[in-house]
Design a protein around this motif. Sequence first.
Motif, PDB file in Angstrom:
ATOM      1  N   GLY A 375       0.841  -1.185   0.000  1.00  0.00           N
ATOM      2  CA  GLY A 375       0.000   0.000   0.000  1.00  0.00           C
ATOM      3  C   GLY A 375       0.879   1.239   0.000  1.00  0.00           C
ATOM      4  N   SER A 376       0.281   2.385  -0.302  1.00  0.00           N
ATOM      5  CA  SER A 376       1.047   3.630  -0.397  1.00  0.00           C
ATOM      6  C   SER A 376       1.174   4.300   0.966  1.00  0.00           C
ATOM      7  CB  SER A 376       0.358   4.588  -1.376  1.00  0.00           C
ATOM      8  OG  SER A 376       0.330   4.048  -2.671  1.00  0.00           O
ATOM      9  N   LEU A 377       2.348   4.844   1.227  1.00  0.00           N
ATOM     10  CA  LEU A 377       2.579   5.604   2.452  1.00  0.00           C
ATOM     11  C   LEU A 377       1.921   6.981   2.364  1.00  0.00           C
ATOM     12  CD1 LEU A 377       6.356   5.039   3.249  1.00  0.00           C
ATOM     13  CD2 LEU A 377       4.462   4.517   4.784  1.00  0.00           C
ATOM     14  N   GLN A 378       1.327   7.419   3.460  1.00  0.00           N
ATOM     15  CA  GLN A 378       0.857   8.797   3.524  1.00  0.00           C
ATOM     16  C   GLN A 378       2.074   9.717   3.568  1.00  0.00           C
ATOM     17  OE1 GLN A 378      -1.858   9.562   6.741  1.00  0.00           O
ATOM     18  NE2 GLN A 378      -2.863   7.579   6.524  1.00  0.00           N
ATOM     19  N   LYS A 379       1.948  10.856   2.936  1.00  0.00           N
ATOM     20  CA  LYS A 379       3.067  11.792   2.873  1.00  0.00           C
ATOM     21  C   LYS A 379       3.513  12.234   4.263  1.00  0.00           C
ATOM     22  CE  LYS A 379       4.506  16.071   0.563  1.00  0.00           C
ATOM     23  NZ  LYS A 379       4.043  17.198  -0.295  1.00  0.00           N
ATOM     24  N   LYS A 380       2.539  12.457   5.160  1.00  0.00           N
ATOM     25  CA  LYS A 380       2.892  12.931   6.494  1.00  0.00           C
ATOM     26  C   LYS A 380       3.687  11.865   7.258  1.00  0.00           C
ATOM     27  CE  LYS A 380      -1.391  11.512   8.874  1.00  0.00           C
ATOM     28  NZ  LYS A 380      -2.579  11.986   9.614  1.00  0.00           N
ATOM     29  N   ILE A 381       3.404  10.580   6.986  1.00  0.00           N
ATOM     30  CA  ILE A 381       4.132   9.498   7.641  1.00  0.00           C
ATOM     31  C   ILE A 381       5.562   9.424   7.102  1.00  0.00           C
ATOM     32  CG2 ILE A 381       4.158   7.026   8.126  1.00  0.00           C
ATOM     33  CD1 ILE A 381       1.779   8.471   9.362  1.00  0.00           C
ATOM     34  N   ASP A 382       5.677   9.522   5.790  1.00  0.00           N
ATOM     35  CA  ASP A 382       6.989   9.491   5.136  1.00  0.00           C
ATOM     36  C   ASP A 382       7.877  10.608   5.676  1.00  0.00           C
ATOM     37  OD1 ASP A 382       8.920   8.582   3.427  1.00  0.00           O
ATOM     38  OD2 ASP A 382       7.802   8.907   1.590  1.00  0.00           O
ATOM     39  N   LEU A 383       7.337  11.830   5.734  1.00  0.00           N
ATOM     40  CA  LEU A 383       8.122  12.982   6.186  1.00  0.00           C
ATOM     41  C   LEU A 383       8.408  12.915   7.685  1.00  0.00           C
ATOM     42  CD1 LEU A 383       6.473  15.892   4.158  1.00  0.00           C
ATOM     43  CD2 LEU A 383       8.739  14.888   3.819  1.00  0.00           C
ATOM     44  N   PHE A 384       7.479  12.366   8.451  1.00  0.00           N
ATOM     45  CA  PHE A 384       7.674  12.257   9.902  1.00  0.00           C
ATOM     46  C   PHE A 384       8.886  11.391  10.212  1.00  0.00           C
ATOM     47  CE2 PHE A 384       6.956   9.821  13.824  1.00  0.00           C
ATOM     48  CZ  PHE A 384       6.849  10.847  14.751  1.00  0.00           C
ATOM     49  N   PHE A 385       8.949  10.212   9.598  1.00  0.00           N
ATOM     50  CA  PHE A 385      10.068   9.317   9.862  1.00  0.00           C
ATOM     51  C   PHE A 385      11.359   9.838   9.242  1.00  0.00           C
ATOM     52  CE2 PHE A 385       6.575   6.332  10.740  1.00  0.00           C
ATOM     53  CZ  PHE A 385       7.001   5.853  11.976  1.00  0.00           C
ATOM     54  N   ALA A 386      11.239  10.534   8.123  1.00  0.00           N
ATOM     55  CA  ALA A 386      12.430  11.157   7.530  1.00  0.00           C
ATOM     56  C   ALA A 386      13.008  12.204   8.480  1.00  0.00           C
ATOM     57  CB  ALA A 386      12.084  11.792   6.189  1.00  0.00           C
ATOM     58  N   ALA A 387      12.125  12.971   9.126  1.00  0.00           N
ATOM     59  CA  ALA A 387      12.562  13.990  10.078  1.00  0.00           C
ATOM     60  C   ALA A 387      13.320  13.365  11.249  1.00  0.00           C
ATOM     61  CB  ALA A 387      11.361  14.781  10.598  1.00  0.00           C
ATOM     62  N   ALA A 388      12.911  12.133  11.626  1.00  0.00           N
ATOM     63  CA  ALA A 388      13.561  11.448  12.745  1.00  0.00           C
ATOM     64  C   ALA A 388      14.808  10.694  12.309  1.00  0.00           C
ATOM     65  CB  ALA A 388      12.579  10.488  13.403  1.00  0.00           C
ATOM     66  N   GLY A 389      15.106  10.726  10.993  1.00  0.00           N
ATOM     67  CA  GLY A 389      16.292  10.046  10.502  1.00  0.00           C
ATOM     68  C   GLY A 389      16.099   8.564  10.236  1.00  0.00           C
ATOM     69  N   ILE A 390      14.846   8.148  10.031  1.00  0.00           N
ATOM     70  CA  ILE A 390      14.542   6.742   9.744  1.00  0.00           C
ATOM     71  C   ILE A 390      14.221   6.605   8.263  1.00  0.00           C
ATOM     72  CG2 ILE A 390      12.948   4.825  10.194  1.00  0.00           C
ATOM     73  CD1 ILE A 390      12.561   6.109  13.004  1.00  0.00           C
ATOM     74  N   CYS A 391      14.961   5.768   7.589  1.00  0.00           N
ATOM     75  CA  CYS A 391      14.831   5.614   6.145  1.00  0.00           C
ATOM     76  C   CYS A 391      13.745   4.600   5.806  1.00  0.00           C
ATOM     77  CB  CYS A 391      16.164   5.169   5.558  1.00  0.00           C
ATOM     78  SG  CYS A 391      16.084   4.762   3.808  1.00  0.00           S
ATOM     79  N   LEU A 392      12.672   5.067   5.173  1.00  0.00           N
ATOM     80  CA  LEU A 392      11.608   4.178   4.713  1.00  0.00           C
ATOM     81  C   LEU A 392      11.742   3.986   3.204  1.00  0.00           C
ATOM     82  CD1 LEU A 392       8.365   5.308   6.603  1.00  0.00           C
ATOM     83  CD2 LEU A 392       9.975   3.509   7.183  1.00  0.00           C
ATOM     84  N   MET A 393      11.906   2.748   2.787  1.00  0.00           N
ATOM     85  CA  MET A 393      12.004   2.424   1.364  1.00  0.00           C
ATOM     86  C   MET A 393      10.679   1.861   0.901  1.00  0.00           C
ATOM     87  SD  MET A 393      15.743   0.642   1.107  1.00  0.00           S
ATOM     88  CE  MET A 393      15.528   0.339  -0.647  1.00  0.00           C
ATOM     89  N   GLU A 394       9.951   2.645   0.134  1.00  0.00           N
ATOM     90  CA  GLU A 394       8.646   2.198  -0.342  1.00  0.00           C
ATOM     91  C   GLU A 394       8.810   1.387  -1.627  1.00  0.00           C
ATOM     92  OE1 GLU A 394       4.157   4.049  -0.930  1.00  0.00           O
ATOM     93  OE2 GLU A 394       5.866   5.376  -0.721  1.00  0.00           O
ATOM     94  N   GLY A 395       8.023   0.330  -1.739  1.00  0.00           N
ATOM     95  CA  GLY A 395       8.068  -0.512  -2.925  1.00  0.00           C
ATOM     96  C   GLY A 395       6.679  -0.798  -3.441  1.00  0.00           C
ATOM     97  N   TYR A 396       6.629  -1.443  -4.596  1.00  0.00           N
ATOM     98  CA  TYR A 396       5.341  -1.753  -5.234  1.00  0.00           C
ATOM     99  C   TYR A 396       5.444  -3.080  -5.980  1.00  0.00           C
ATOM    100  CZ  TYR A 396       1.952  -1.771  -9.084  1.00  0.00           C
ATOM    101  OH  TYR A 396       1.006  -2.150 -10.001  1.00  0.00           O
ATOM    102  N   GLY A 397       4.395  -3.863  -5.897  1.00  0.00           N
ATOM    103  CA  GLY A 397       4.356  -5.111  -6.640  1.00  0.00           C
ATOM    104  C   GLY A 397       3.033  -5.817  -6.418  1.00  0.00           C
ATOM    105  N   LEU A 398       2.896  -6.980  -6.994  1.00  0.00           N
ATOM    106  CA  LEU A 398       1.733  -7.819  -6.770  1.00  0.00           C
ATOM    107  C   LEU A 398       2.126  -9.266  -7.017  1.00  0.00           C
ATOM    108  CD1 LEU A 398      -0.775  -7.484  -9.743  1.00  0.00           C
ATOM    109  CD2 LEU A 398       1.386  -6.278  -9.724  1.00  0.00           C
ATOM    110  N   THR A 399       1.352 -10.171  -6.445  1.00  0.00           N
ATOM    111  CA  THR A 399       1.701 -11.590  -6.479  1.00  0.00           C
ATOM    112  C   THR A 399       1.993 -12.071  -7.892  1.00  0.00           C
ATOM    113  OG1 THR A 399       0.318 -11.979  -4.537  1.00  0.00           O
ATOM    114  CG2 THR A 399       0.912 -13.893  -5.848  1.00  0.00           C
ATOM    115  N   GLU A 400       1.153 -11.673  -8.836  1.00  0.00           N
ATOM    116  CA  GLU A 400       1.309 -12.135 -10.217  1.00  0.00           C
ATOM    117  C   GLU A 400       2.625 -11.690 -10.853  1.00  0.00           C
ATOM    118  OE1 GLU A 400      -3.172 -11.747  -9.542  1.00  0.00           O
ATOM    119  OE2 GLU A 400      -1.317 -10.827  -8.864  1.00  0.00           O
ATOM    120  N   ALA A 401       3.240 -10.662 -10.283  1.00  0.00           N
ATOM    121  CA  ALA A 401       4.510 -10.155 -10.820  1.00  0.00           C
ATOM    122  C   ALA A 401       5.716 -10.748 -10.115  1.00  0.00           C
ATOM    123  CB  ALA A 401       4.559  -8.634 -10.731  1.00  0.00           C
TER     124      ALA A 401
END
Length: 631
Positions: A375-401
């Motif tokens: 699922g997609s990260l909310q922007k506020k969540i992404d920026l919140f953890f970035a502010a704390a120095g925690i690197c979130l790597m978002e990805g995308y896919g589905l079982t068929e792929a």
Amino acid sequence: MNTIPQIIREVQTKYPDLNAQYYRKSKGTPFISRSFADFYQDSLDFGAGLLSLGLQKAEPVGLLSDNRREWSVADIGIQACGSADVPRGRDISDGEISIIYGITNCRFMVAERDVEVNRLVKAKKDLPDLKTVIVMQDYKNVADISDFSVISFEQVIELGKKYRETNPVEIENLVDDGKKEDVATIIFTSGTTGLPKGVPLTQANYLSHVSGGGERMGTEPGDIWLTMLPVWHSFERIVQYIALGNGVGLAYSKPIGAIMMKDFADINPQYTTAVPRIWESVYRNIQKKMAAASPIKRILFSFFVSIGGVYARLDNLYKGLTPRFKKRNRLFDKIVSAIPRLLLMPINAFGRNVVLKPIRSLFGTNLKAAVSGGGSLQKKIDLFFAAAGICLMEGYGLTEAGPVIAVRNLATLEAGTVGTPFPGMEVKLIDEDGNECPPGKMGLIFARSVQVMKGYYKDPEATAKVLSEDGWLNTGDLGVMTYDRALAIVGRIKDTIVLSDGENIEPVPIEKHLAYSHFIDTAVVVGQDQKHLGALIVPEFTNLQEYAKENGIEYEGIEDLIQLPEIKALYRKEIDNEVGHHHGFKSFEHIHNFILLTKVFEVPRELSAKQELKRTEVNKLYAKEIESIFS
């Protein structure tokens, strides 16, 4: 290397003493470690035990369990025999048990507890081929069984050891004989909009993930990966192969706040994986604690989180990592961001290393990155953890792929996107007229790679609907590509809302923007065949109650609070602030009316096991509320 078991064998040869598994025998007990050499032998013993019971090469084996160390042993052991597992979690419905394990004709099943064994007893009339059930935990409360035998996991391991004494090279020969075209697993989709469909994935589907994932993540042998998601889902499954295939140990946890956070402290991992809902839960708990803190602490916290978010955006602009959905001059970006970035740098560093350090310490001291998927990260969540120095790597896919289509790169995080296509993956976007979309234009996402499935299990009709003759998979998702080939997900085509005047609207971007509000936990946009849009709003209850307290608003309970005129006015203002022309939304995307709900969404009602929104189910559960929005 042709198979995952062959890769594990190579890893245990190179790093026999590095730990492959960390697990607790029971709640509250210390972590126990298991080396790669021991893990590989455990898997071979389990596989040999199955052979002693009569397992045939390429025969499917049911695997009905949540994420735990025995799951990994069983998975690799089954594949070592040249067979395929058919995995599913404990949240499976009775109907799905009958369908999935009936259509695959499983003679052998591996179940987690006596609860699952009893459910198989109940479904036996639909499972005529079932002969043997292997149970991971104690099974004292199993119903009377006459139709199949029950044996413990440990007993199968012992059978395997004895079998290998008399047949010392058979299981190793089977590992040697493994081929890329061998089916490794048959994963059935959740079936929320119809019958579950089986996705056979071969060894070749998985192999490229191991090297490509290690490159993107920057893993090193000896690292630890905290794993907590349902492993029968393709996302968590491939993460475990990427980890084990690169000499990284798996520490087994659960997606429950208290358990997960204690495991972070005890195991101190370099990596972890979670879905957006888990990051949102951590975010809410931190916000809840800050709401109870002193006014000075709250002010400092809010200030440095805001500074961190601004600095993260400026830093991305300066480093050329801001997504280019339109053509932009990178040199100009660097010039205009240089001075404000430089001015904010010491303030941001102080906030990150002093004020926000306790947030980072929640995840230990070694965390390199956390992968967010499903699922997609909310922007506020992404920026919140970035502010704390925690690197979130978002990805995308589905079982068929197979499943990864795109993922951010640890070295060059493509903020606001799910990253560039995975190594070896081709991605194209097609518009309504069948033309390939240029950067910046929304289109339907198609993917092609050796990772992609060859077709649904015993279902050529369903296969033809999503897979072209030349191998392009129709994902059913809508996206936008940047000029740097990074992909942003907009929504699912089946989620598109069509208003009565014919306007097509994607609800996900609106829902994500609504969730930026400090007072909104979750939003579900509705309005199919209506004149305008409406929304179901789950309030952020902690912040709402704090607002009521600060403003002297009296109420008897949540149901009373959300009906108060001043609260409805608050949410009207928040909605209009988040979804308006100033944020690029068109007039027909405006939320005309809304209703506030009294409870957060939960698994398995409104959310799937992957914590994804079950939109169809929400429409059924809240049919009366939706009707009231448009009445």
